[in-house]
Structures are given as structure tokens and as C-alpha cells.
Design a protein around this motif. Structure first.
Motif, PDB file in Angstrom:
ATOM      1  N   UNK A  17     -17.028  68.594 -50.676  1.00  0.00           N
ATOM      2  CA  UNK A  17     -17.773  67.947 -49.604  1.00  0.00           C
ATOM      3  C   UNK A  17     -19.201  67.624 -50.052  1.00  0.00           C
ATOM      4  N   UNK A  18     -19.661  68.288 -51.077  1.00  0.00           N
ATOM      5  CA  UNK A  18     -21.021  68.050 -51.566  1.00  0.00           C
ATOM      6  C   UNK A  18     -21.034  67.784 -53.063  1.00  0.00           C
TER       7      UNK A  18
ATOM      8  N   UNK B 139     -22.291  53.698 -49.078  1.00  0.00           N
ATOM      9  CA  UNK B 139     -20.922  53.184 -49.065  1.00  0.00           C
ATOM     10  C   UNK B 139     -20.369  52.980 -50.469  1.00  0.00           C
TER      11      UNK B 139
ATOM     12  N   UNK C  10     -12.609  64.674 -46.090  1.00  0.00           N
ATOM     13  CA  UNK C  10     -11.146  64.573 -46.175  1.00  0.00           C
ATOM     14  C   UNK C  10     -10.656  63.158 -45.864  1.00  0.00           C
ATOM     15  N   UNK C  11      -9.663  62.738 -46.590  1.00  0.00           N
ATOM     16  CA  UNK C  11      -9.143  61.372 -46.454  1.00  0.00           C
ATOM     17  C   UNK C  11      -7.656  61.422 -46.804  1.00  0.00           C
ATOM     18  N   UNK C  12      -6.819  60.842 -45.975  1.00  0.00           N
ATOM     19  CA  UNK C  12      -5.377  61.061 -46.173  1.00  0.00           C
ATOM     20  C   UNK C  12      -4.758  60.297 -47.339  1.00  0.00           C
TER      21      UNK C  12
ATOM     22  N   UNK D  71     -14.044  57.273 -48.592  1.00  0.00           N
ATOM     23  CA  UNK D  71     -14.789  56.259 -49.351  1.00  0.00           C
ATOM     24  C   UNK D  71     -16.286  56.493 -49.210  1.00  0.00           C
TER      25      UNK D  71
ATOM     26  N   UNK E  58      -5.490  65.131 -42.695  1.00  0.00           N
ATOM     27  CA  UNK E  58      -6.699  65.578 -43.391  1.00  0.00           C
ATOM     28  C   UNK E  58      -6.869  67.090 -43.234  1.00  0.00           C
TER      29      UNK E  58
ATOM     30  N   UNK F 279     -21.142  61.064 -48.577  1.00  0.00           N
ATOM     31  CA  UNK F 279     -21.797  61.543 -47.364  1.00  0.00           C
ATOM     32  C   UNK F 279     -23.244  61.958 -47.672  1.00  0.00           C
ATOM     33  N   UNK F 280     -23.927  62.454 -46.686  1.00  0.00           N
ATOM     34  CA  UNK F 280     -25.338  62.760 -46.927  1.00  0.00           C
ATOM     35  C   UNK F 280     -25.553  63.966 -47.819  1.00  0.00           C
ATOM     36  N   UNK F 281     -24.490  64.654 -48.130  1.00  0.00           N
ATOM     37  CA  UNK F 281     -24.588  65.731 -49.117  1.00  0.00           C
ATOM     38  C   UNK F 281     -24.136  65.267 -50.486  1.00  0.00           C
TER      39      UNK F 281
ATOM     40  N   UNK G 273     -11.705  49.824 -50.497  1.00  0.00           N
ATOM     41  CA  UNK G 273     -12.222  50.926 -49.677  1.00  0.00           C
ATOM     42  C   UNK G 273     -11.196  52.063 -49.604  1.00  0.00           C
TER      43      UNK G 273
ATOM     44  N   UNK H 293      -7.982  52.130 -48.929  1.00  0.00           N
ATOM     45  CA  UNK H 293      -6.938  52.116 -47.904  1.00  0.00           C
ATOM     46  C   UNK H 293      -5.626  51.824 -48.612  1.00  0.00           C
TER      47      UNK H 293
END
Lengths: 779, 454
Positions: free
Chosen positions: B306-307, B71, B365-367, B355, B134, B358-360, B393, B395
């Protein structure tokens, strides 16, 4: 030449019953089909109300009532079938479809119609359910959507098709055949057009607009790596000094041979996917072959690059001969699935550790299924981090709208997903036992799970699913339409648009035509040429005008009818060469790369005229800018000048256009009085030019002939008075070095430099005027 | 018909009604545009603004170095975030734990940080913009149109149509979303020798004014014949698609002669730079010639991370802010040709990134995203600082409905439509015919002072 005018029913769509002569708001129509009733209801009501849960959203995965978004080809058929199916489920003796939106039967979406059964929208739903139950009584007719449209006749249609498909004019024999045989003759001749190289060039160009694999025509095509399967620079070991070999390949010396072998290899490798499409069409194979073929196609040179020694060619020296071949040989386990497994395509659209083949799936769904995934996510979203905590691509509504259909298809390439560790990053290496991801919608397609026994050859299973799905025919129809007209199919109308009603009519008209054509394509065994012919015969190609007395309001509903697009650089180049016989190149011998194809470092006009290089510039410009207008202007001036000179350099009986006039035929005498004999010859040639260059069959006294003739005279007179005193000759770059019909060199002393009467340059102005006309630059 | 009347007609009717007009080639002399030059550089793919201009950081070294997924917002320390006097802050990306053993990526990150140190004081950063999408397609479009619908017009097209209608290159495109909604055409530029040939199509040799295919009188004859034929054909044609196509070709020719003005401002061939800077050079020449209002450029740096986002975005930022080809050099170009005080530069992207990691070790994507602005409008520099904002976070937070400054009592968040309305207001085209044909999705009455001038 004029064609028929379709019946003149006025168009505006509505959803009332099927009883009157003005039914559903369609004046002059006797009935509205269930399809159309549903379609209007879908756009006006269902898409927003039901769609928020049943196209995407929480209800989508939980409900049996699943619709697909308008971004998916054939969505109206799919959604009406889904609605019909759900409407047949009954509870307490009544369709559940009529109860759930009232908030009954534990409808997850609660009460949808605020006024309950009295709500007009509910009443329309009730009517729709009744109609579906009663069956179809008013099938769709194309005529309803083209009322008042003037269509081209056989000759005009064939001329347009010849230019579009084969980049040439009809021959005299073909014209005579159409005169004698009408549409039947057109049908036969269209097949012949689709045997031309120009047709396959056009097909390949349009697919490359998506694939972008022509990138490797100019870049390192050995990027996919030397391996057991691939030896891209095999020719570097070739005995190029061998004169017999040079002779075999038509090379002038060892260097020329090396360059030829390199170029032919590179072309064969880079264009495999495009050539498989061409091969499939050329050999009249079912078009589904492009996603199911158990091979790639190679030319004699790319075969060597792929280490294929078991492919037999008719002519080992022909770079344009493509034959099937299997990577690793015919005994290999490589899971060929047509273009889904083309190594160069896989490399051009690489996957990553996190992309997981989604990009590849998105492109294949777009090009072969007409499904533009990215357009599915058109709704504004409200997202919060909490909803992302548990694998959003499977559990968050705003993500699943795309990923629900995208991720299962991404698994087609599960055997081509590198691990991206320990050096495993080769994009086209086959990994039969590669694991797939558990945190994605699982392998499958369109709601069908991939059987575990297919995991080792997932691409082949996927290709077969694509081929079996009705969407495949839509996808092919969309691409064929793009090839033919240069236009994209219409997007779905937006209810918020001021022109929603007109947009809806235009969209439905096109949708039903494409649906009909797609069904015929599927039922007819996926014959791509027949598909092209169906589209040629449709109003989306043949419409040329409307009836003169058409109502202005009705015209607003015809926005999609007809075809008109600025020629691409490639198309315009082919047209120039085919019609005029002149290659528009930097040199006047026509040996260099044509200006419209050249983008080498920006020296040519390919990019500036809206084209692509498949590398940095990947989107075509279709609306002309000032720069593009001036590319056309320069083309008209340079080509016009060369054609004029080339024509007068040869005998009248050899000429293509100016069969009556000579350089000595001035329209006026030294006192500027008309010379009738010369004028007649000039006008006859102008008449012929209008016909050949613009497709206009005009009488000699037509205002357009007069206008062009006046231009000739005005330019000639000004030239005679102002230019000739200082310059009596053709511009040097216009002087033809050879007979442009026979190709024979013209002796130095016979070159046509002199234009002392200025008639040659006046004719060049006429050529420029006509070749920069809308009818020449657009199709 | 007078040109201004004609252009008004065109403006009113888009590309649909020009039949019957009388405007010959030589009459088609447009006024030279000298207003604000709008430059947008698009980061296609969706940039991670918490690693750029809306930094969050990590509370501790342990958190910064934690294994993905995590996180933790960023892999540099929150305490290390630099803040300029105007409130603009930026990510100390070179200190990312992910870059600790990657000197090359660190160097790229430092390129970005160096730029920010030098320029933050003159930047307006708008954070917490909610694109409500997104989807790449929608986001790329929305970011420059303020409207998610298809076939909407990019700001450059709206501005060109309103401020310099039917100029030959009012809107120049080098990538990014360049949809025009039928308002105008987008123009590409390229090799300088080629542009010269096109600026003077009637010259056999563009450098020799005496070597002509036809003299001016003859060129005029061709133009008049062409126009008479156009009017005749338009009078006979009623199908909308065909009429539109004929019109677009006709309109594209109105400014043919004006292209000549461009030649005087083009750099010498070997002085043409690569990348973003080269694109700005060409577009700036068009602007100097009075022919161009706006240019759209894609940074072509790859932003869909993404990675391994930190390493990848360091490389992307390194390209974007490359001193030889990127934004810094482009700004120098604008200074060199003395139009920096008339240029408004904006940096946009499809959307932001999620926020955490990820596991990569990437972000999805986040707006919520950010825009960066630099430069001036009509000679007045924009007021630098920060508008909008996000919580820890990422927002979007509520803002003052007039100024866009953070306001806890407000629930209004900044949308792409607000940004576009602000740009249209600054350009003086908010109420133009072109803008009304291409409405944004937000009310112009909101956030009227989102982008202020000094």
C-alpha cells in the motif's frame, strides 16, 4: 456410560406459519420461532436481494435499514433487530418495510419483487412482519436441532472434559464423586479442571494461534527496542556469579543462571497478552478485562525488562507468577487497554503509513468480536478506476463493505500510529496528540463516534466499546468453542450449495446454542469458566452418536453436532505425559524437549504434525496426512516400548496399567496351549488399558478385548519364534533409567534389559495399538 | 476389496464412507505417479503486476517522477519496456524514478529483470484476469480454486485426489492457500532426518534396516487389528462429524508404507536448500518417488504494498527470483533431478494493485491481475506468449472465447475459474469426480485453449 437420546423430531427447516404439527417443514415440531422464521428468510431471500444494498452497497450508508454481513458474530440477532425496528416505521398506516420493496416510498432499490404483492417471497416478508408485530410465541429450543442425538452421560462427559481441559484422566475420587453426585458433581469438578496448568496452556495456545506472539519466544524479543520503558537484556548486568543468587533461582552455575534469567524474561515479555488472558480467567475477573485492563501482567523477570520496580511478587524467583504492572509506573499516562496496548502484540502486528492500524483492528475484531472482516467481502465485485477516484475506502461500495466497520476501529490505535518520518517508527510508543486521518471513516465503533475528549486515550475508549458490545460475548464464545473442540464455528450456509438445507439446519442449531450461551455469559458477568462449562454441556461437546433407528435424512442435518478433532502436537504431548507418565523425547531419560514440541530446525515433529511455529508456519493442519499418521505411528511404538519397560521395571502395586501381569505371564505354554491363569491376567490388564487409554468400559468377553488380546498373542508368538532366537532384549532406547512413578534412579544392575519371553515387547505392541487409535489421537 | 475399487469408493464418497472395507497395510501399495508435477508459488498479499509482467510505464520522465498521489501507472518509462519475441514484456523496474537513489533496491529489481531476460521466451503470461475481489482471503483462495466460496479445494488438492487418491503426500504444502475441501490432506515436509524416521517408523534407527521395533509380520498384525477395529467402530457410529474424523485418520494410513519410497530421492541433509528452492527440492523428491502430484509454496516475500510500492516490490521480486533460494534455483533443482520437462510452474497472487499511486506512493487492492506459467505438461512444453490483456489503466480487456487472445469484439474477460478449468483440462481431471465436487465458477466450455501446449 451411555447417555440420553434427545427427542426424535425430524429436522428440515421451512418458513410456513405456526399452525400444524408439521410446521414450516419441521415434522414433529409444533411451532417455528420468529428467530428461525427470520433466519430462513434471510438466507433464502434477504441476503441476496436486500443485502446487496442494505448490507453493503450504495444504499447502506444512506439508508436507516442497516444489516451486517454473516461474517459478523450475532448477525442474525442484529439483523432481525434492525428489521423489526424498520418494520415498525409506518407510512399511510402500513409498515414501510412492506411498501419499499414494492417500489413505493422512493425506495432506492426500486421494485424488488417482480410479481408485486403476489410474489411468494413478498408474502413471506408479510408473514414475517406480522409475526414480529405479534411477538414471540414459539421460542427456540436446542432440542429441535439435536433430535435423535445421543449425548454422553456425566461420567463420560467428565472424562472427556478432564482430558480436553486438564489433559489428564479423572481421579478415582472424581469418578466416585460423579457416581454419587451426577451432573451437580460434574459442575463442581469442571471448575477444578479449569484451575490446572494444562487448561491455561490450552487457552494460551489457542489465542496464540491468532496472536502469534510466541514468535518472540524464539526470536529477538528486544525487537521493540531499548527505551525509557524497556530494558530487555537487564540480566546481562545481573551478578550471576553470586552463589546465593544461583541458589535462589535454582541454577547450577553462573551460565545456567544467565540462561534461566534470559529465558524467563523472554517468556514473560513474549507472553504478556496470553498471560493477561490466563490471569483474567484464573482470578475470576470479568473476561472483558482482557480489553479494558489498566495494566499488563508481568513476571518478576519481564517486570525488570519493563523497568517496573513497583510490582510486588509473592516469589521473586517464580517465572510463572504474573502480577499487574503499568508501563512507566502507576503514575504514568500510558493508556493501557488490556491486550489492545500490549507492546509485544503491537510489535508483532505492526502498522504502516498506509495500513493505519487496520491489521490490528481486523485481528482484534476477529478474536474478541467474532467478526471476520475479510469474509465480509464475499461478493464478486466489478470495479472501475473512476469509482476509485474519490477515496474508495469511504466511497466505493466494494471497499466500504469492509472499511465501514474496520476503519473506525482502526482509530483505537490512533495514539500508536507512528508518523514514519524523522525516525518516528516505534510501534508501541504512546503519542497522545497524534493526529488521525481525515480520509478514513472517523474514530468510533459500531456507529458511535469517539468523543473528541477521548482522542488522547483512544485505546481505552475502544476497549470499553468492545467490552460493552454484545459481539464481545460471541467472540469469547467462539474462542471458547475453539479451545474446547479444536473446531471453528460453522460458516454461514451458501444458498448455491447443494447441501444448503442441511447446512442451514446445522448452522442455525449451532448459532442458537452459541447465542444462548453468549447471552448467559454476558448476563452472568463474563465468567469465562462458566462459559466453558456451558459449552461442555452443549451437544457440540457431548454428542457421541445418534439413535440407532434415526432416519438417514435426519442425520444429514447433524453435521455440526459433536466434537472430534485431531489433537494438536501440544495436546497430544500433554496427553501422553499425563496418561502414560512417559515423556516422549529423543532421549530415554525424558530430559530433552519433547518430540512433539520441538521444531528447532525441523528436528522434531511439531510442524510435521500440523503445528505452528508462530513465525513462518502460522496455520495448523487439522486433517491428518500420511506423514502425520507416521508421526503417530512412531509415537505409539516408541512410547509403547518405554511404557512397557517402565511398567515391568517396578513393582505391580506401583504400576499405572499392568497391575496383574508379569513378564513371565505367557498366554501359552511351550507347546502353544493356552495357559488360563495367565490369559485371565492379561485380559484384565487389557480391559484396564481400554478404559484408561480409550475411555472404553468393556466386559472381559467384549470383542474389542478379544481383538486386543489376539494381537498380544499373535505378536508374542511371532516374536517368540522369529525374534527371540536373535534378540532377547528390550530395545536399548526403551530401557527405563528410573522408576517412572517415583522418579528414583534404577541401579544399573537392576535395569530391565531382558525380554527373553517376548512378553514385554508384546505388551509394547498393545500399547502402540491403543495409543494410535482414533480414541487416543482425537478428542 | 481390491485397492482400486476401494480408492474409487473413497473418491466417490469423499471422506465419508469406507466402513466395511478390507485393505490391510501391506496391500496399500499405490501406483507410482509419473504424470505432470504441478508447482504453484503464491505471492500472498496481491502483487502489482504493472511492475512485473503487465507493464504500463510512464509517458515521460516528468510523469515518472511526479509526486504521489498520481495517475501515472509506473515510474519507469513506457519506452523502456522490454518485449521478448513471443510478446512477453516486463517492467524495467530498476529504472523506476523511485529507485534512482536506492542502489540496493535497484539491485533487487535487476535480479527480477535478469530472470525475465533469460526466461521470457518460455513463459506464458496471462494478463487481465479479473478476480472480482479485493479481499485477501477471497483472492488467495480464488487464485488456486477458481471459486470464491469458502472451504473450496486448491488445484493441488483436486489434482492429488483425482490422480493419486489417498497417497500419503499427493498434495504438499509450504504455504499459500492449501484448502482441500475434504478431498485429501495436505502434507508438510521438513528436516530430512526426520522424514527418514517417519518413512520407517518401525525402524529404531532409520538407517539400520535390522534394528526394528517389530518385523513386517508383526507390523501387519497391528495393521489388521487396527483395521478390524476401525470397521467395527464405523459400523456403530452415525454422527457425520465423528465418522468423518475416523475416516480421515484411516485414510491417512493407507499410504504409510509408501513413504519409504521417498527416502531414496531425498537430498543429503546438508544439500537441502533454503526458501522456495528447498521446498521444491523436497516436493520434487516426493514426486520422483511417485508420491506427489502438486505442491503449493508461499514466496513469503510480502506483496501487500500500500506504500512505497516500487521499492517494496523490488525487494519482493528480489527474494522471489533470488538465484540461490528463489525461482531460478528451483528451476535448476527440477533440471538436476530431471523432471523439468514434467513440471508446470505457476506464479499467482491474491489480486493486483490499483492504477496510479496513492498518497503513500503505494497502490491499493485491485481485482485485475496476472498469472505466469512455465514448464511442460506430460512432456510437452506449454506454448509461451501472452494471453489476455489490459488497457492502459489496467482494466481487463475482452478475449477470444476459445483461446484467450485479445479480441476487441469480445466482452468475455478471463476469470480465475477459466484458469483453473484450463489447468484441470491439462491435467486430464476436468471431468473427474474430484473436480465435479469442487466446481469452478466458470464454464469449462469457455476458453478451452487458454493454456496451450507446443
Amino acid at each position: 456410560m451411555g447417555g440420553a437420546v434427545a427427542a426424535t423430531a425430524a429436522l428440515s427447516l421451512g418458513v410456513s406459519g405456526c399452525q400444524t404439527e408439521t410446521e414450516g417443514g419441521i415434522e414433529g415440531s409444533t411451532c417455528v420461532s420468529n428467530d428461525e422464521y427470520f433466519a430462513v428468510y434471510f438466507f433464502e431471500e434477504m441476503k441476496e436481494t436486500c443485502g446487496s444494498c442494505h448490507i453493503s452497497g450504495t444504499g447502506f450508508q444512506l439508508s436507516d435499514f442497516k444489516m451486517v454481513p454473516p461474517s459478523q458474530a450475532g448477525f442474525l440477532d442484529t439483523n432481525m433487530a434492525a428489521l423489526k425496528k424498520i418494520s415498525e416505521y409506518e407510512a399511510n398506516g402500513e409498515s414501510v418495510l412492506l411498501q419499499k420493496p414494492l417500489g413505493l416510498l422512493d425506495h432506492g432499490g426500486g421494485k424488488v419483487f417482480a410479481q408485486g404483492e403476489e410474489d411468494p417471497a413478498y408474502q413471506r416478508l408479510k408473514t414475517l412482519v406480522d409475526r414480529l408485530k405479534g411477538g414471540e410465541t414459539c421460542p427456540n429450543t436446542e432440542a429441535r436441532f439435536i433430535a435423535g442425538v445421543q449425548m454422553s452421560g456425566p461420567q463420560e462427559t467428565f472424562r472427556k472434559a478432564a482430558l480436553t481441559l486438564a489433559a489428564r484422566l479423572p481421579t478415582d475420587e472424581e469418578i466416585a464423586a460423579v457416581d454419587a453426585g451426577g451432573w451437580d458433581a460434574v459442575d463442581v469438578l469442571l471448575d477444578q479442571l479449569m484451575e490446572s496448568d494444562a487448561f491455561f496452556d490450552r487457552v494460551k495456545e489457542k489465542y496464540n494461534d491468532v496472536y502469534l506472539t510466541d514468535f518472540y519466544l524464539h526470536d529477538d524479543f528486544d525487537v521493540i527496542g531499548d527505551s525509557d520503558l524497556y530494558n530487555p537484556r537487564w540480566y546481562e548486568e545481573a551478578p550471576v556469579d553470586n552463589e546465593d543468587l544461583q541458589k535462589l533461582y535454582g541454577a547450577t552455575d553462573s551460565e545456567d543462571l544467565m540462561n534461566k534469567l534470559a529465558r524467563w524474561t523472554q517468556t514473560g515479555v513474549a507472553r504478556q497478552s496470553l498471560e493477561l488472558i490466563a490471569y483474567t480467567i484464573k482470578n475470576n475477573l470479568p473476561f472483558t478485562n482482557v480489553v479494558t485492563a489498566d495494566y499488563i501482567v508481568v513476571n518478576p523477570f519481564s517486570a525488570k525488562a519493563f523497568r517496573m520496580d513497583d510490582v510486588v511478587f509473592d516469589n521473586e524467583a517464580d517465572p510463572n507468577e504474573y502480577k499487574p504492572g503499568r508501563l512507566g509506573g502507576y503514575e504514568s499516562e500510558f493508556p493501557h487497554a488490556g491486550n489492545l496496548t500490549d507492546p509485544i502484540w503491537l510489535q508483532r502486528h505492526p502498522t504502516t503509513a498506509t495500513n493505519r492500524n487496520r491489521h490490528r483492528a481486523r485481528e482484534i475484531l476477529y478474536v474478541y468480536m467474532g467478526n471476520d472482516i475479510l469474509k465480509a467481502a464475499e461478493r464478486p465485485i466489478a470495479i472501475d478506476e473512476g469509482s476509485l477516484a474519490d477515496n474508495p475506502t469511504m466511497n466505493n461500495d466494494t471497499c466500504t463493505v469492509c472499511h465501514y466497520s474496520l476503519d473506525p476501529a482502526a482509530s483505537f490505535w490512533r495514539n500508536f500510529q507512528p508518523a514514519f518520518d524523522n525516525g518516528d517508527d516505534t510501534q508501541f510508543a504512546y503519542r497522545p496528540d497524534a493526529p488521525w486521518f481525515l480520509d478514513m471513516f472517523q474514530s468510533g465503533f459500531a456507529g458511535v463516534d469517539m468523543p473528541s475528549g477521548q482522542y488522547t486515550k483512544a485505546t481505552q475508549w475502544g476497549g470499553q466499546q468492545l467490552a460493552n458490545d454484545p459481539g464481545f460475548a460471541f467472540g469469547a464464545t467462539f474462542m471458547a468453542y475453539r479451545i474446547l473442540t479444536g473446531n471453528d464455528p460453522l460458516g454461514a450456509p451458501q444458498k448455491t450449495s447443494e447441501t444448503f438445507q442441511q447446512d442451514l439446519t446445522a448452522f442455525l442449531g449451532q448459532y442458537y446454542t452459541f447465542s444462548k450461551v453468549s447471552n448467559e455469559f454476558r448476563e452472568g458477568g463474563y465468567d469465562f469458566k462458566k462459559l466453558m462449562k456451558s459449552l461442555v454441556m452443549s451437544p457440540y461437546f457431548r454428542a457421541i452418536n445418534t439413535a440407532e433407528n434415526i432416519d438417514a435424512g435426519q442425520v444429514e442435518h447433524l453435521t455440526a453436532v459433536g466434537s472430534a478433532h485431531l489433537l494438536t502436537p501440544e495436546q497430544l504431548n500433554r496427553k501422553i505425559e499425563s496418561i502414560t507418565g512417559v515423556r516422549w523425547t529423543p532421549d530415554n531419560e525424558g530430559l530433552d524437549t519433547p518430540n512433539l514440541l520441538e521444531d528447532d530446525g525441523g528436528q522434531g515433529y511439531r510442524i510435521l504434525f500440523g503445528g505452528i511455529d508462530s513465525r513462518d508456519t502460522t496455520t495448523r493442519i487439522t486433517v491428518p496426512s500420511g506423514i502425520m499418521a507416521n508421526v503417530a505411528e512412531r509415537m505409539g511404538l516408541e512410547v509403547g516400548c518405554r511404557v512397557s519397560n517402565a511398567e515391568f521395571s517396578i513393582l505391580p502395586e506401583q504400576r499405572k496399567f499392568l497391575k496383574n501381569s508379569e513378564l513371565t505371564d505367557e498366554p501359552q505354554d511351550p507347546n502353544f496351549r493356552d495357559v488360563p491363569a495367565s490369559i485371565e491376567k492379561i485380559k484384565l490388564d487389557i480391559q484396564y488399558l481400554h478404559r484408561q487409554l480409550l475411555g472404553e468400559h468393556l466386559e472381559l468377553n467384549d470383542p474389542e478385548i478379544e481383538r486386543t488380546y489376539k494381537l498380544f498373542v499373535d505378536v508374542w508368538k511371532e516374536g517368540k519364534l522369529s525374534v527371540v532366537p536373535v534378540d532377547t532384549g528390550f530395545p536399548g532406547q526403551c530401557v527405563a533409567p528410573r522408576n517412572y512413578v517415583t522418579g528414583e534412579s534404577i541401579p544399573e544392575e537392576m535395569l530391565l534389559w531382558d525380554d527373553g519371553l517376548y512378553t514385554g515387547r508384546a505388551w509394547a505392541a498393545v500399547f502402540a495399538y491403543l495409543m494410535t487409535d482414533y480414541s487416543f489421537l482425537y478428542e | 476389496m481390491e485397492r482400486r475399487d476401494f480408492l474409487k469408493l473413497c473418491s466417490m464418497t469423499g471422506l465419508t464412507v469406507v466402513a466395511g472395507s478390507a485393505l490391510s497395510g501391506s496391500e496399500a501399495e499405490a501406483a507410482e505417479y509419473s504424470g505432470t508435477f504441478f508447482v504453484n508459488i503464491a505471492q500472498m498479499g496481491g502483487w502489482d503486476v504493472t511492475n512485473i509482467c503487465d507493464p504500463k510505464g510512464a509517458p515521460s520522465a516528468e510523469a515518472a517522477a511526479g509526486n504521489a498521489p498520481t495517475d501515472t501507472m509506473n515510474r519507469y518509462l513506457t519506452s523502456a519496456i522490454p518485449v521478448a519475441s513471443n510478446g512477453v514484456s516486463w517492467a524495467p523496474l530498476s529504472q523506476s524514478a523511485d529507485l534512482a537513489n536506492n542502489a540496493a533496491a535497484q539491485a533487487q529489481a535487476l535480479v527480477f529483470e535478469t530472470f525475465m531476460e533469460a526466461n521470457a521466451e518460455r513463459m506464458l503470461v496471462i494478463n487481465g484476469i479479473d478476480y472480482q475481489t479485493n479481499s485477501h482471503d477471497v483472492g488467495a483462495r480464488l487464485s488456486v480454486t477458481g471459486n470464491a466460496a469458502e472451504n473450496t479445494a486448491a488445484f493441488g488438492a483436486v489434482a492429488a485426489s483425482a490422480l493419486l487418491p489417498n497417497a500419503p503426500m499427493g498434495f504438499v504444502g509450504f504455504g499459500g492457500y492449501t484448502g482441500t475441501g475434504g478431498l485429501t490432506a495436505v502434507t508438510r515436509l521438513g528436516n530430512i532426518d526426520v522424514i527418514k524416521r517417519l518413512a520407517y517408523p518401525y525402524r529404531r534407527d532409520p538407517n539400520d534396516p535390522e534394528a526394528l521395533y517389530y518385523n513386517d509380520a508383526q507390523a501387519e498384525m497391528i495393521a489388521k487389528a487396527r483395521e478390524a477395529r476401525f470397521n467395527s467402530k464405523m459400523g456403530q457410529q452415525r454422527l457425520p462429524k465423528l465418522r468423518t474424523a475416523m475416516n480421515t485418520l484411516y485414510l491417512s494410513r493407507l499410504g504409510q508404507n509408501e513413504l519409504k519410497r521417498l527416502v531414496d530421492y531425498l537430498p543429503e541433509g546438508d544439500a537441502l536448500l533454503d526458501g522456495i528452492a528447498g521446498a521444491v527440492q523436497l516436493a520434487a523428491a516426493a514426486y520422483k518417488a511417485g508420491l506427489c502430484v502438486a505442491v503449493s509454496i508461499s514466496s513469503n516475500a510480502g506483496w501487500d504494498h500500500h506504500g512505497t510500492v516500487d521499492t517494496n516490490i523490488a525487494n519482493s521480486l528480489g527474494r522471489l527470483f533470488d538465484p540461490d533460494q528463489g525461482v531460478p534455483r528451483a528451476l535448476q533443482v527440477l533440471e538436476d533431478v530431471e523432471i523439468a520437462d514434467k513440471t508446470l510452474l505457476s506464479l499467482t497472487s491474491d489480486f493486483g494493485r490499483t492504477p496510479g499511486y496513492n498518497d503513500g506512493n503505494g497502490k491499493d487492492h485491485w481485482p485485475i491481475t496476472s498469472n505466469i506459467f512455465m514448464g511442460a505438461v506430460n512432456g510437452r512444453p506449454i506454448k509461451s506468449g501472452v494471453k489476455g490483456g489490459t488497457d492502459d489503466r489496467h482494466q481487463a480487456l475482452g478475449v477470444n472465447p476459445d483461446t484467450g487472445v485479445l479480441d476487441e469484439s469480445s466482452s468475455l474477460t478471463i476469470k480465475a475459474g477459466h484458469i483453473q478449468n484450463a489447468l484441470r483440462r491439462l491435467a486430464g481431471i476436468l471431468d473427474s469426480e474430484a473436480a465435479s465436487k469442487q466446481p469452478t465458477t466458470e464454464s469449462p466450455a469457455e476458453l478451452e485453449n487458454l493454456i496451450e501446449l507446443t
